[in-house]
Write a protein that holds these residues in place. Structure first.
Motif, PDB file in Angstrom:
ATOM      1  N   LEU A  73    -128.683   2.421  72.968  1.00 12.24           N
ATOM      2  CA  LEU A  73    -127.283   2.102  73.233  1.00 12.24           C
ATOM      3  C   LEU A  73    -126.462   2.198  71.956  1.00 12.24           C
ATOM      4  O   LEU A  73    -125.341   2.722  71.960  1.00 12.24           O
ATOM      5  CB  LEU A  73    -127.172   0.690  73.816  1.00 12.24           C
ATOM      6  CG  LEU A  73    -125.741   0.166  74.032  1.00 12.24           C
ATOM      7  CD1 LEU A  73    -124.989   1.046  75.013  1.00 12.24           C
ATOM      8  CD2 LEU A  73    -125.759  -1.272  74.512  1.00 12.24           C
ATOM      9  N   GLU A  76    -125.604   5.722  71.161  1.00  9.15           N
ATOM     10  CA  GLU A  76    -124.608   6.312  72.047  1.00  9.15           C
ATOM     11  C   GLU A  76    -123.243   5.649  71.918  1.00  9.15           C
ATOM     12  O   GLU A  76    -122.219   6.256  72.229  1.00  9.15           O
ATOM     13  CB  GLU A  76    -125.085   6.183  73.504  1.00  9.15           C
ATOM     14  CG  GLU A  76    -126.368   6.952  73.789  1.00  9.15           C
ATOM     15  CD  GLU A  76    -126.894   6.681  75.174  1.00  9.15           C
ATOM     16  OE1 GLU A  76    -126.245   5.908  75.902  1.00  9.15           O
ATOM     17  OE2 GLU A  76    -127.948   7.217  75.533  1.00  9.15           O
ATOM     18  N   THR A 130    -127.223  -5.786  79.909  1.00  9.14           N
ATOM     19  CA  THR A 130    -127.000  -4.562  79.134  1.00  9.14           C
ATOM     20  C   THR A 130    -127.994  -3.481  79.530  1.00  9.14           C
ATOM     21  O   THR A 130    -127.629  -2.329  79.789  1.00  9.14           O
ATOM     22  CB  THR A 130    -127.133  -4.874  77.631  1.00  9.14           C
ATOM     23  OG1 THR A 130    -126.189  -5.885  77.285  1.00  9.14           O
ATOM     24  CG2 THR A 130    -126.870  -3.634  76.801  1.00  9.14           C
ATOM     25  N   THR A 131    -129.274  -3.842  79.587  1.00 15.67           N
ATOM     26  CA  THR A 131    -130.313  -2.830  79.833  1.00 15.67           C
ATOM     27  C   THR A 131    -130.232  -2.251  81.244  1.00 15.67           C
ATOM     28  O   THR A 131    -130.418  -1.045  81.440  1.00 15.67           O
ATOM     29  CB  THR A 131    -131.704  -3.442  79.601  1.00 15.67           C
ATOM     30  OG1 THR A 131    -131.791  -4.702  80.286  1.00 15.67           O
ATOM     31  CG2 THR A 131    -131.948  -3.700  78.144  1.00 15.67           C
ATOM     32  N   ILE A 134    -127.223   0.139  81.321  1.00 17.87           N
ATOM     33  CA  ILE A 134    -127.510   1.370  80.574  1.00 17.87           C
ATOM     34  C   ILE A 134    -128.349   2.309  81.420  1.00 17.87           C
ATOM     35  O   ILE A 134    -128.055   3.506  81.560  1.00 17.87           O
ATOM     36  CB  ILE A 134    -128.247   1.053  79.261  1.00 17.87           C
ATOM     37  CG1 ILE A 134    -127.344   0.279  78.300  1.00 17.87           C
ATOM     38  CG2 ILE A 134    -128.719   2.342  78.583  1.00 17.87           C
ATOM     39  CD1 ILE A 134    -128.087  -0.238  77.085  1.00 17.87           C
ATOM     40  N   LYS A 143    -122.033   7.828  82.243  1.00 16.87           N
ATOM     41  CA  LYS A 143    -121.704   7.463  80.866  1.00 16.87           C
ATOM     42  C   LYS A 143    -120.439   8.143  80.358  1.00 16.87           C
ATOM     43  O   LYS A 143    -119.849   7.684  79.384  1.00 16.87           O
ATOM     44  CB  LYS A 143    -122.875   7.808  79.940  1.00 16.87           C
ATOM     45  CG  LYS A 143    -124.065   6.874  80.117  1.00 16.87           C
ATOM     46  CD  LYS A 143    -125.144   7.157  79.099  1.00 16.87           C
ATOM     47  CE  LYS A 143    -126.271   6.163  79.213  1.00 16.87           C
ATOM     48  NZ  LYS A 143    -127.333   6.390  78.221  1.00 16.87           N
ATOM     49  N   PHE A 152    -119.502  -0.820  78.078  1.00 14.83           N
ATOM     50  CA  PHE A 152    -120.462  -0.960  76.985  1.00 14.83           C
ATOM     51  C   PHE A 152    -119.928  -1.876  75.889  1.00 14.83           C
ATOM     52  O   PHE A 152    -120.667  -2.682  75.324  1.00 14.83           O
ATOM     53  CB  PHE A 152    -120.812   0.412  76.409  1.00 14.83           C
ATOM     54  CG  PHE A 152    -121.591   1.284  77.362  1.00 14.83           C
ATOM     55  CD1 PHE A 152    -122.439   0.727  78.289  1.00 14.83           C
ATOM     56  CD2 PHE A 152    -121.462   2.667  77.329  1.00 14.83           C
ATOM     57  CE1 PHE A 152    -123.150   1.519  79.180  1.00 14.83           C
ATOM     58  CE2 PHE A 152    -122.172   3.466  78.206  1.00 14.83           C
ATOM     59  CZ  PHE A 152    -123.022   2.884  79.133  1.00 14.83           C
TER      60      PHE A 152
END
Length: 750
Positions: A73, A76, A130-131, A134, A143, A152
């Motif tokens: 993350l 990115e 978060t995971t 993602i 994304k 994000f």
């Protein structure tokens, strides 16, 4: 040896189960996360089928998976991108935290939980996963959507809030009271280390990678990047922060280097592997016994959590002025419980303020919400359509106004605001570095000197340490005390417009010098007891030096230049390589406008035809702004420009239009059925000739093989193999020939 065998056995079970279940999920057209979670449930410790797994081993596998997912993350989504959505992300995270914290306390009290348990429940429910997001965004190819950076950025801020929340809740659990001082110290500590890591990382790592560029093949770069990731994880743990934060910080630093995209590419398989391990470990945490016993609590908390997170997310985005479209998609993306809920629940159980059943209940809520995430995200589009149909027009006009944030960010600020912003930023950043040097001096410099030169006397050692510390500090002391860069530009402009501005500007300058002098005195007084007059002499000398040093400050600005060069190196390189893309992205930032490159397939239906003959504009809405053909670039091609195989088309449009263009190109690049059939019928066979064979007595030239759709590879005669014989070669009985081609043609030559 047994522990080693157990580790390998666990890994084998995890990966085999994950592989089988994801294949089944793919076949059933279900999200891959579903397969991972089901696999984890089947092999987990609660069913008892595989006794190799314990809660401790599940936690270890989960920790490794989180590290790689957060590192990815960071690669990115860098700190610079976080700053671009900073205010909106802070508003959104604040709305979610405040709303869910209050909702959690209310739910806890309604279910007759204690006040401390209810407060912990509010903390656990106040952040999304978060995971999970993602992985889901990656699988669903979201994304690049305009709302993704906001999602994000909010997740990163939520993770930072979670770290502060753990400090606060732990203190409250022990002292049974609100510890405002602990909270403030936690915030200050987090801000200090984040700034320090970012400054040092950006200054050192890009410089080292640039100098070592010629030696960095994929293997070495992979080792270096993973090593840096775990190094930062170790540093984060050492100062009391989570492994996830350390991994994210290092990913963010590496993303600003020119090797960032390459690192992201070569580490992607590792991210996929350990990401799978993480989601399997989540499934392992499902305890069907506890869920059955407390199913009512699980159901209530799950429904209220998902509904609450979606609602407060939508409200937060609307408050931030990002429009109804972004609000709905962000809201439906954030509707699941985050991983920090496990950690906070574990802290509460270890401190004895939570009953034992709460931990597995929270895990069950998290797993159920994670399971539902892909389906909830898919509901975003129909929900948006429903809102636009049902909401009154006056409300739609209000919430769908274009965001003023981008206008405000471009609006010209007053020079005083420019001056004060630059002033605060410079003092803050240089102050963090000076505090770090001061801490290092107190902890290490004296010990190192004593180890290297043990025979030095105490007085001489103190002089050397003091002098060395001040020498290291000197560039940063000058950076604080002497006007430079944007401060000088704003000050000169203010003085040219209003002579009365000289007094406040002078006061600001003296204040900066005073701050620098405080650091100097902190170093000197750390090692020496000085009389009052000595301190006054040092202050006068210091003020005089800094006032006179303005003419020589450029000698110390190389550090600053190097930092900004490293920070902007990636963007500068992208501008040189892709000026069109960079210009569009700069001018259209914050809007649903996307650039994408599409390579023309040799099987594309419109190969060789002009752009005006392709109905891509009417069917997709996208526009072609550039064609790259070999080393040639055609900017704004005309409708008469033909399209050839291998051309790269640079298209501009909304995310939906670009997706439609990809589908258009794919659907019209299918292989014709007759070609596929020919590929299936291609064979290589050995034939032994006899007197009746068609080839016997003929030359290769007269055989007509090429016209018949086959060719000769080799001939075996008298034990000697001849490959690709000449055209005048005569076939005789007994020859063993190998023919390649269409099966019907080869059979004809038998």
């Amino acid at each position: 040896m047994s522990a080693e065998v157990s580790l390998l056995t666990q890994l084998a079970i995890i990966l085999i189960a994950a592989g089988v279940m994801t294949i089944i999920s793919k076949a059933l057209k279900q999200p891959l996360i579903l397969g991972y979670i089901v696999a984890g449930f089947l092999v987990g410790p609660h069913l008892g089928i595989f006794p190799q797994f314990s809660p401790e081993s599940v936690h270890e596998w989960s920790e490794i998976g989180i590290i790689f997912l957060l590192f990815s993350l960071g690669l990115e989504f860098s700190f610079k991108k976080l700053l671009k959505v900073g205010s909106s992300a802070i508003i959104l995270a604040g709305c979610i935290f405040a709303g869910m914290f209050f909702l959690g306390i209310t739910m806890g009290r309604t279910m007759s939980w204690s006040m401390m348990e209810s407060i912990f429940l509010g903390g656990m429910l106040s952040m999304s996963s978060t995971t999970i997001i993602i992985k889901t965004y990656d699988d669903m190819k979201l994304k690049d959507r305009p709302y993704a950076p906001l999602v994000f950025g909010t997740l990163v801020i939520e993770d930072l809030l979670a770290i502060l929340l753990m400090v606060l809740l732990s203190t409250m659990a022990v002292s049974n009271s609100f510890a405002g001082g602990e909270m403030i110290m936690g915030i200050a500590k987090l801000a200090f280390f984040l700034i320090l890591w970012f400054l040092v990382g950006i200054f050192l790592i890009p410089t080292v990678l640039t100098k070592a560029h010629q030696f960095l093949n994929d293997e070495i770069l992979l080792i270096v990047s993973i090593g840096l990731c775990f190094g930062m994880v170790a540093i984060a743990n050492a100062v009391g922060f989570s492994s996830a934060l350390g991994a994210f910080v290092m990913g963010s630093i590496l993303s600003e280097t020119i090797e960032g995209e390459r690192i992201e590419h070569i580490t992607n398989p590792i991210k996929e592997l350990f990401g799978a391990i993480f989601f399997v470990s989540v499934g392992m945490m499902i305890n069907p016994g506890v869920i059955g016993e407390h199913w009512g609590s699980v159901l209530v908390i799950t429904i209220m959590t998902m509904a609450g997170l979606a609602t407060f997310s939508i409200l937060g985005v609307l408050v931030a002025g990002k429009g109804l479209d972004n609000a709905v998609h962000v809201g439906f993306s954030m509707a699941q419980l985050g991983e920090f809920a496990f950690i906070i629940a574990g802290v509460g159980c270890n401190l004895g303020v939570l009953r034992d059943f709460i931990y597995p209940v929270i895990i069950a809520v998290s797993v159920i919400s994670a399971f539902a995430t892909p389906y909830v995200i898919k509901l975003g589009d129909p929900a948006l359509k429903l809102f636009r149909e049902k909401l009154p027009q006056r409300i739609l006009d209000r919430v769908e106004q274009p965001s003023e944030a981008s206008v405000d960010s471009r609006a010209e600020r007053s020079e005083w605001k420019n001056l004060l912003s630059a002033y605060t930023l410079r003092v803050g950043l240089y102050g963090v570095v000076l505090v770090a040097i001061l801490m290092a001096s107190n902890l290490y410099f004296g010990k190192i000197l004593a180890a290297v030169l043990p025979s030095l006397g105490d007085f001489i050692s103190r002089i050397i340490v003091t002098t060395g510390t001040l020498a290291i500090m000197s560039p940063f002391l000058l950076g604080i005390a002497v006007n430079n860069g944007s401060i000088s530009r704003s000050a000169h402009k203010l003085l040219s417009e209003n002579r009365n501005a000289q007094w406040p500007i002078l006061a600001l300058m003296l204040l900066r010098i005073a701050i620098a002098m405080i650091f100097i005195l902190m170093v000197v007084l750390r090692y020496f007891n000085l009389a009052g007059w000595t301190v006054i002499v040092i202050l006068i000398a210091g003020f005089s030096f800094f006032i006179a040093a303005k003419s020589s400050v450029h000698k110390f600005s190389r550090l600053e230049e190097r930092f900004f060069s490293n920070l902007n190196e990636k963007e500068m390189m992208q501008r040189r390589r892709a000026p069109v893309t960079s210009t569009v992205n700069d001018k259209m930032a914050g809007h649903d406008v996307k650039l994408d490159s599409i390579t023309v397939s040799p099987d594309f239906e419109y190969v060789g035809k002009a752009l005006k003959e392709m109905p891509f504009r009417s069917e997709t809405g996208a526009n072609i702004v550039k064609i790259v053909r070999g080393s040639r670039s055609i900017l704004i091609p005309s409708g008469n420009e033909p399209v050839y195989p291998g051309d790269r088309l640079l298209a501009v449009g909304t995310a939906e239009q670009i997706d439609a263009l990809h589908r258009f190109m794919d659907e019209r690049s299918t292989v014709p059925a007759d070609i596929a059939k020919e590929d299936e019928e291609f064979v290589v066979e050995e034939i032994t000739l006899n007197e009746e064979s068609h080839l016997c007595g003929r030359t290769l030239r007269d055989s007509g093989m090429r016209n018949a759709g086959c060719t000769l590879i080799s001939v075996m005669r008298d034990g000697k193999l001849m490959t690709n014989p000449p055209a005048d070669f005569h076939f005789t009985a007994g020859d063993a020939v190998w023919l390649a081609g269409l099966k019907t043609s080869v059979d004809w030559y038998r």
